[in-house]
Design a protein around this motif. Structure first.
Motif, PDB file in Angstrom:
ATOM      1  N   MET B   1       0.845  -1.206   0.000  1.00 30.79           N
ATOM      2  CA  MET B   1       0.000   0.000   0.000  1.00 30.79           C
ATOM      3  C   MET B   1       0.881   1.258   0.000  1.00 30.79           C
ATOM      4  SD  MET B   1      -3.070  -1.308   0.043  1.00 30.79           S
ATOM      5  CE  MET B   1      -4.405  -0.329   0.744  1.00 30.79           C
ATOM      6  N   THR B   2       0.490   2.195  -0.832  1.00 30.41           N
ATOM      7  CA  THR B   2       1.196   3.477  -0.868  1.00 30.41           C
ATOM      8  C   THR B   2       0.527   4.432   0.123  1.00 30.41           C
ATOM      9  OG1 THR B   2       1.818   3.159  -3.169  1.00 30.41           O
ATOM     10  CG2 THR B   2       1.820   5.419  -2.349  1.00 30.41           C
ATOM     11  N   ARG B   3       1.371   5.017   1.006  1.00 34.02           N
ATOM     12  CA  ARG B   3       0.830   5.871   2.066  1.00 34.02           C
ATOM     13  C   ARG B   3       1.011   7.338   1.700  1.00 34.02           C
ATOM     14  NH1 ARG B   3       4.705   3.284   6.327  1.00 34.02           N
ATOM     15  NH2 ARG B   3       6.017   3.857   4.542  1.00 34.02           N
ATOM     16  N   LEU B   4      -0.115   8.033   1.537  1.00 36.58           N
ATOM     17  CA  LEU B   4      -0.072   9.415   1.058  1.00 36.58           C
ATOM     18  C   LEU B   4      -0.551  10.386   2.128  1.00 36.58           C
ATOM     19  CD1 LEU B   4      -1.729   8.830  -2.446  1.00 36.58           C
ATOM     20  CD2 LEU B   4       0.698   9.105  -1.977  1.00 36.58           C
ATOM     21  N   ALA B   5       0.179  11.479   2.273  1.00 33.47           N
ATOM     22  CA  ALA B   5      -0.273  12.563   3.141  1.00 33.47           C
ATOM     23  C   ALA B   5      -0.783  13.700   2.274  1.00 33.47           C
ATOM     24  CB  ALA B   5       0.881  13.050   4.014  1.00 33.47           C
ATOM     25  N   VAL B   6      -1.779  14.398   2.784  1.00 35.38           N
ATOM     26  CA  VAL B   6      -2.340  15.535   2.061  1.00 35.38           C
ATOM     27  C   VAL B   6      -2.047  16.814   2.830  1.00 35.38           C
ATOM     28  CG1 VAL B   6      -4.468  16.621   1.248  1.00 35.38           C
ATOM     29  CG2 VAL B   6      -4.145  14.148   0.968  1.00 35.38           C
ATOM     30  N   LEU B   7      -1.405  17.758   2.147  1.00 40.81           N
ATOM     31  CA  LEU B   7      -1.097  19.055   2.762  1.00 40.81           C
ATOM     32  C   LEU B   7      -2.101  20.075   2.246  1.00 40.81           C
ATOM     33  CD1 LEU B   7       2.807  18.948   2.268  1.00 40.81           C
ATOM     34  CD2 LEU B   7       1.421  18.001   4.141  1.00 40.81           C
ATOM     35  N   GLY B   8      -2.899  20.590   3.142  1.00 37.80           N
ATOM     36  CA  GLY B   8      -3.949  21.527   2.742  1.00 37.80           C
ATOM     37  C   GLY B   8      -5.283  20.804   2.679  1.00 37.80           C
ATOM     38  N   CYS B   9      -6.229  21.230   3.512  1.00 41.76           N
ATOM     39  CA  CYS B   9      -7.508  20.536   3.595  1.00 41.76           C
ATOM     40  C   CYS B   9      -8.680  21.405   3.175  1.00 41.76           C
ATOM     41  CB  CYS B   9      -7.715  20.010   5.016  1.00 41.76           C
ATOM     42  SG  CYS B   9      -6.489  18.770   5.458  1.00 41.76           S
ATOM     43  N   GLY B  10      -8.445  22.229   2.156  1.00 41.80           N
ATOM     44  CA  GLY B  10      -9.564  22.981   1.584  1.00 41.80           C
ATOM     45  C   GLY B  10     -10.380  22.064   0.687  1.00 41.80           C
ATOM     46  N   ARG B  11     -11.145  22.675  -0.207  1.00 44.31           N
ATOM     47  CA  ARG B  11     -12.029  21.913  -1.095  1.00 44.31           C
ATOM     48  C   ARG B  11     -11.260  20.841  -1.874  1.00 44.31           C
ATOM     49  NH1 ARG B  11     -15.749  25.552  -4.924  1.00 44.31           N
ATOM     50  NH2 ARG B  11     -13.678  26.457  -5.198  1.00 44.31           N
ATOM     51  N   ALA B  12     -10.122  21.271  -2.477  1.00 46.45           N
ATOM     52  CA  ALA B  12      -9.367  20.325  -3.303  1.00 46.45           C
ATOM     53  C   ALA B  12      -8.698  19.258  -2.434  1.00 46.45           C
ATOM     54  CB  ALA B  12      -8.336  21.065  -4.141  1.00 46.45           C
ATOM     55  N   GLY B  13      -8.119  19.689  -1.315  1.00 47.13           N
ATOM     56  CA  GLY B  13      -7.409  18.742  -0.457  1.00 47.13           C
ATOM     57  C   GLY B  13      -8.331  17.668   0.091  1.00 47.13           C
ATOM     58  N   MET B  15     -11.048  16.579  -1.168  1.00 50.14           N
ATOM     59  CA  MET B  15     -11.430  15.661  -2.243  1.00 50.14           C
ATOM     60  C   MET B  15     -10.309  14.678  -2.536  1.00 50.14           C
ATOM     61  SD  MET B  15     -12.388  16.654  -6.060  1.00 50.14           S
ATOM     62  CE  MET B  15     -10.748  17.399  -5.999  1.00 50.14           C
ATOM     63  N   HIS B  16      -9.081  15.177  -2.616  1.00 46.84           N
ATOM     64  CA  HIS B  16      -7.958  14.270  -2.839  1.00 46.84           C
ATOM     65  C   HIS B  16      -7.862  13.246  -1.711  1.00 46.84           C
ATOM     66  CE1 HIS B  16      -6.370  16.127  -6.378  1.00 46.84           C
ATOM     67  NE2 HIS B  16      -6.093  17.284  -5.799  1.00 46.84           N
ATOM     68  N   ALA B  17      -8.054  13.703  -0.483  1.00 52.68           N
ATOM     69  CA  ALA B  17      -7.949  12.801   0.667  1.00 52.68           C
ATOM     70  C   ALA B  17      -8.984  11.679   0.556  1.00 52.68           C
ATOM     71  CB  ALA B  17      -8.133  13.582   1.974  1.00 52.68           C
ATOM     72  N   GLY B  18     -10.193  12.041   0.179  1.00 50.00           N
ATOM     73  CA  GLY B  18     -11.247  11.040   0.007  1.00 50.00           C
ATOM     74  C   GLY B  18     -10.901  10.058  -1.106  1.00 50.00           C
ATOM     75  N   ASN B  19     -10.382  10.589  -2.201  1.00 51.79           N
ATOM     76  CA  ASN B  19     -10.028   9.702  -3.322  1.00 51.79           C
ATOM     77  C   ASN B  19      -8.887   8.765  -2.956  1.00 51.79           C
ATOM     78  OD1 ASN B  19     -12.004  10.863  -4.875  1.00 51.79           O
ATOM     79  ND2 ASN B  19     -10.611  12.271  -5.939  1.00 51.79           N
ATOM     80  N   ILE B  20      -7.956   9.268  -2.146  1.00 51.63           N
ATOM     81  CA  ILE B  20      -6.859   8.403  -1.687  1.00 51.63           C
ATOM     82  C   ILE B  20      -7.428   7.278  -0.816  1.00 51.63           C
ATOM     83  CG2 ILE B  20      -4.860   8.317  -0.122  1.00 51.63           C
ATOM     84  CD1 ILE B  20      -4.318  11.282  -1.132  1.00 51.63           C
ATOM     85  N   ALA B  21      -8.317   7.658   0.107  1.00 52.68           N
ATOM     86  CA  ALA B  21      -8.890   6.666   1.019  1.00 52.68           C
ATOM     87  C   ALA B  21      -9.634   5.575   0.256  1.00 52.68           C
ATOM     88  CB  ALA B  21      -9.831   7.354   2.020  1.00 52.68           C
ATOM     89  N   ALA B  22     -10.210   5.941  -0.898  1.00 49.07           N
ATOM     90  CA  ALA B  22     -10.991   4.966  -1.663  1.00 49.07           C
ATOM     91  C   ALA B  22     -10.134   4.186  -2.656  1.00 49.07           C
ATOM     92  CB  ALA B  22     -12.114   5.688  -2.412  1.00 49.07           C
ATOM     93  N   HIS B  23      -8.877   4.566  -2.809  1.00 52.45           N
ATOM     94  CA  HIS B  23      -8.001   3.881  -3.766  1.00 52.45           C
ATOM     95  C   HIS B  23      -7.643   2.501  -3.210  1.00 52.45           C
ATOM     96  CE1 HIS B  23      -4.518   2.852  -6.195  1.00 52.45           C
ATOM     97  NE2 HIS B  23      -4.794   3.851  -6.996  1.00 52.45           N
ATOM     98  N   PRO B  24      -7.743   1.461  -4.027  1.00 55.12           N
ATOM     99  CA  PRO B  24      -7.521   0.104  -3.501  1.00 55.12           C
ATOM    100  C   PRO B  24      -6.077  -0.164  -3.039  1.00 55.12           C
ATOM    101  CG  PRO B  24      -7.838   0.080  -5.902  1.00 55.12           C
ATOM    102  CD  PRO B  24      -8.193   1.460  -5.429  1.00 55.12           C
ATOM    103  N   ARG B  25      -5.122   0.584  -3.568  1.00 55.79           N
ATOM    104  CA  ARG B  25      -3.728   0.316  -3.176  1.00 55.79           C
ATOM    105  C   ARG B  25      -3.087   1.508  -2.467  1.00 55.79           C
ATOM    106  NH1 ARG B  25      -3.560  -0.690  -8.406  1.00 55.79           N
ATOM    107  NH2 ARG B  25      -1.941   0.881  -8.676  1.00 55.79           N
ATOM    108  N   ALA B  26      -3.909   2.449  -2.023  1.00 55.66           N
ATOM    109  CA  ALA B  26      -3.350   3.605  -1.325  1.00 55.66           C
ATOM    110  C   ALA B  26      -4.006   3.766   0.044  1.00 55.66           C
ATOM    111  CB  ALA B  26      -3.550   4.871  -2.151  1.00 55.66           C
ATOM    112  N   VAL B  27      -3.304   4.429   0.926  1.00 60.28           N
ATOM    113  CA  VAL B  27      -3.807   4.690   2.274  1.00 60.28           C
ATOM    114  C   VAL B  27      -3.600   6.175   2.547  1.00 60.28           C
ATOM    115  CG1 VAL B  27      -3.249   4.351   4.721  1.00 60.28           C
ATOM    116  CG2 VAL B  27      -3.361   2.379   3.164  1.00 60.28           C
ATOM    117  N   LEU B  28      -4.557   6.779   3.210  1.00 56.44           N
ATOM    118  CA  LEU B  28      -4.386   8.170   3.612  1.00 56.44           C
ATOM    119  C   LEU B  28      -3.570   8.175   4.909  1.00 56.44           C
ATOM    120  CD1 LEU B  28      -5.048  11.155   3.146  1.00 56.44           C
ATOM    121  CD2 LEU B  28      -7.104  10.822   4.538  1.00 56.44           C
TER     122      LEU B  28
END
Lengths: 343, 343, 343, 343
Positions: B1-13, B15-28
């Motif tokens: 699993m690829t572990r991703l951090a998101v910097l910035g939690c506005g509208r775009a951030g 959304m990216h965080a949610g998409n990461i969480a739903a990715h089958p091989r990625a983890v937020l």
């Protein structure tokens, strides 16, 4: 030049007269209407002569052929008189509301070689024709289903409805003919159903229906599904779908122009549908007159003939019997017993 | 699993965080925002850890890569820090409002092998991609013109506009990248014009424009025409037209559903356009994260890189200079002298 | 009845002659062409008289007004002669390829009260007009942008291209006029660019372009963006988009019929676009003649006049100068100095 | 979290399992399939436990509710067992091919308060739902006709067809339910016809039809017209038209993207239709699971229940009898006598 007289100067007759006047090889030889003022109107607008009677028009040496756009009850009489006078005929639908009258007419004119053409103008519509061409070209494979949506924009007057012969003889008759045109083989059975949803009291009074559906089947099992209403708020809805083994051809509603509006809450807003048959089938009516003139000149066969008119009426009678008896009616039944239909 | 951090939690951030969480091989792996409440929101919604600072996230052994969705002014700093920490980056556009800052960043990270991906999500849109595929497949022949219509549904807040770097760096930058993506060869000259029609006082105050058009030309004469507005009453209008020697591919606006209404006076009324980028490019953002994860995993190259981000900004700078000087600006001019742009 | 003579019996002249013959209150008084066979063709087809010269037609007491559809180089001569003869004129575009010649003509006929109408038939197209009506009705708010896509189906002959005056005077001139018609205020600056992508050798030889884009701006900042090509493989592409503060009106390409095909791999396949201007603007040409007859009869003002023809040519000259100098050209510059244009 | 087990890991079961796993408030508690490899596949892909039998799943304290996606013949058994175990059920259609079995099941579970939901996912489709909403909002007035076009992209395997219960129980059953959903009142009579045009030998062998049409009528005369084929070369064709006294709402086929191609001879070429139910109703299946989870949680009523499943089957039985007897069949007849159906 082919000289054509028009019998009946109502909405349809006037339009035919105008199309004749605009035809490069035809001349409007004159018009007749039992209402003198209607005849005068038409004659004045188009600079044509007035005939005092249908007989006068048919007897005139200045008339090569006639267009019958008078009341339905006169159609068979005029056809018989025209045949006797040796004049080709283009007759508006239906031939009559009574199949017996039509069969009598058929016996009387049976062996004529004169062109007798029926006014099923939808066969000449560019979109419907393009769909049929796609079928003939093999683009959609073997035909399986024809789906015809045909809805009028608004109820006709009570008086019209009362003498119309009923929805299947007056309105669906166009769809019956179009189904036959598309199916390419004869219909052997008919199912139909009718409802009274637009104007129940009027429909009750006339024993008629304003909302109808019909399913026709051919010998090989091809199906034609017809969906009708006498009143569509959004306009005259005329669609034909040909579904085959390799694809579908869909003749959709054309519009006056290709402009769309996009505003808050509504995008792609298109122009209203063309109002009614005069507008929607304007070009088809012109093509119909062209086809008739060709047939009168002998340069082309009659594209839609008396027998097409009779068979459409047979399907209408079958439809009324189907509604009355709640069952599929074999087309073969109709030729024999008395027809069902409007109370 | 690829572990991703998101910097910035506005509208775009978010959304990216949610998409990461739903990715089958990625983890937020966690989130960070300078506003603690924004970070808490995101962390709570997605069950993720909060990092107290960008540096903490970058230093964490539990983080394989970062998504930068913070304020534009932080982008280059974070990219440099991530490269120093050996962490791949997906960075939202633009890289910076200052081309000098971007070029400094480029020099600092210049020889890195780490995946640095730019958030030009439009490249991942199904319709735009299908149009490009039609081009690549030869269906429309040699490309001659790209026409991009790109209109926002409404003006952003005054505060946002004021720090946005101006319409060409903030909004058209997506179109500049999309034009480069479609053209398949580099733009050599830029013409642009801007008007103040939506909110003239605000635009005057910011020295910005709300209505713009640009024409880009490549070395071989291919043209890209861009049509922009900051406010379309009918919604977020995103169309791309590829015109070639043998045909045209047109990526039109998708809609939420394919239902149309037909009523008196208005037919074919379609659903509103999808509201804004979050809705319109929802699937594209998911595909973008997928592409980034692939790149981090090493299974695919970076599809849109730092240099794409820099070149889009060069075109934005050229556009501002073109407006200021009323002339076509050669892209080569921008690399050298000081950039024009917002007062 | 208004008696009209047609000067020039090429494609456009023949069509005008036919439309005149079909007009209920107009008569085709005769035709003239320097090629006797062309005149004979037209005369034979429509049963009209042949004039041996333009002067003969203009001098004839049987001619009330003239339609000039001859070679561009004769337009101003014929207009001046017609004005001298006191005959109203409908003249095909462009007035001339030389703005000087047009301004000389303007001085010569300057104070005439005779109807002088320019053949910008696109103003009479049902779709374009419906879009403008939506604007005038306030449905799309204040106008911000006009986007015109105008692509010919195929390159004209080399001979035609060589004497056409160049793409902006020959082809874009229609778009310049349409932009003015839609914008509702005068254009103050012009940017244009041209490429040679369809037939580079021919374009090099003629100093012309086959692919072009132009951006016009009005005093208040409204923009008109024009996208041109001399060859679209899929047909004559004519679209106009009006974008305003409250919505958009889009005049799309109409088609010959509304039939779509749906087969494996391709759905919603529509009919080809209408071939070229004769087919696409058939109804517009009829409406144009109608408008001209109304103006000759004095029952309506001239809808598009000499000055519209001159101003479209000014924009064409500005466009050529813009391409040559790589800058926005103020319309005011064109009136004074020598015009740029084709090498 | 609601813990759901999935019984049956074929195409539908796998999809449901994935949708459960992605639901924010649901957990895939485990799967079962009589084919061990199918269960292992699903368990592996989604990280779920395998139950050795349906009974084991139903008995497990870790299972709150079940989704039944196993062979049709098991549906009623599993529903009865689930009710006995006190577990809510989402069951795929049809309940059974035998109405007697369904009525027995109804008697056995008759007074349960447990949520029993039927898998009529079309009710959850965005386009169909938007059409219904337009009706509920009064935008199209009183409903008169529902026209449903429903064509599969290709014949299922012979084995599937043979045990499917026939076209009306297997395929049209969705349309019967959708018609009831849209009509808003119960159907009182059914007419249907079937043809053998796609694969006549197979259909003869099974006593089934591949091409069908049905007309349903409600007590007040509203009509639902259903048009079916088991094979449409252009893809899975799913359209619903609601026609009312004030307008029409048309839920058309959505496409994967909004890109169109325009080439010589073919314009507006759109993407193929979405392949089959898994793709076409992807979002609807997600919404269906969401609705079921809400019902299990008690936060919303069951949107489509056991009785909806039974009534759709009653209509299917009426359709078979109608075909067999060539007449309109009253729905009331079906509850009493033995059902017709496949030979």
């Amino acid at each position: 030049m082919t000289r054509l007289a028009v019998l009946g100067c109502g909405r349809a007759g006037l339009m035919h007269a105008g199309n004749i006047a605009a035809h490069p090889r035809a001349v409007l030889a004159g018009v007749h209407d039992i209402a003198a003022s209607a005849a005068e109107n038409a004659a004045h607008a188009l600079g044509a002569r007035i005939f005092g009677s249908a007989g006068e028009a048919l007897a005139s040496p200045d008339v090569d052929a006639v267009v019958i756009a008078s009341a339905t009850a006169t159609h068979c009489d005029y056809i018989e008189a025209a045949v006797e006078a040796g004049k080709p005929v283009l007759c508006e639908k239906p031939l009559d509301v009574s199949l017996e009258r039509v069969e009598l007419c058929r016996r009387r004119i049976g062996d004529t070689d004169l062109p007798i053409m029926l006014g099923f103008m939808r066969r000449f519509d560019a979109g419907h024709r393009a769909a049929r061409q796609a079928l003939l070209d093999g683009e959609i494979g073997e035909l399986h289903q024809v789906v015809i949506t045909s809805r009028d924009p608004c109820l006709s007057s009570d008086a019209y409805i009362e003498t119309s012969g009923g929805i299947f003889r007056d309105m669906t008759i166009h769809d019956f003919d179009l189904a036959r045109f598309m199916l390419g083989e004869e219909v052997v059975s008919v199912f139909a159903t009718g409802s009274r949803l637009v104007d129940p009291p009027l429909m009750e009074r006339c024993g008629d229906y304003d909302t109808a559906a019909a399913v026709l089947t051919t010998g090989s099992g091809k199906q034609a599904i017809i969906v009708n209403s006498r009143e569509a708020a959004y306009g005259y809805d005329q669609r034909v779908e040909l579904f085959g083994s390799r694809g579908m051809a869909l003749s959709d509603n054309p519009r006056e122009n290709a402009m769309t509006r996009h505003v808050r809450g509504a995008t792609n807003v298109s122009a209203p549908l063309l109002h009614f048959f005069v507008e929607r089938y304007r070009a088809a009516f012109v093509a119909e007159i062209r086809s008739f003139v060709d047939a009168v000149e002998g340069s082309a066969p009659v594209e839609v003939g008396f027998e097409d008119g009779r068979l459409a009426l047979v399907l209408a009678d079958a439809a009324f019997r189907s509604v009355a008896e709640g069952r599929t009616v074999a087309v073969a039944e109709i030729a024999q017993g008395p027809t069902g239909g409007l109370r």
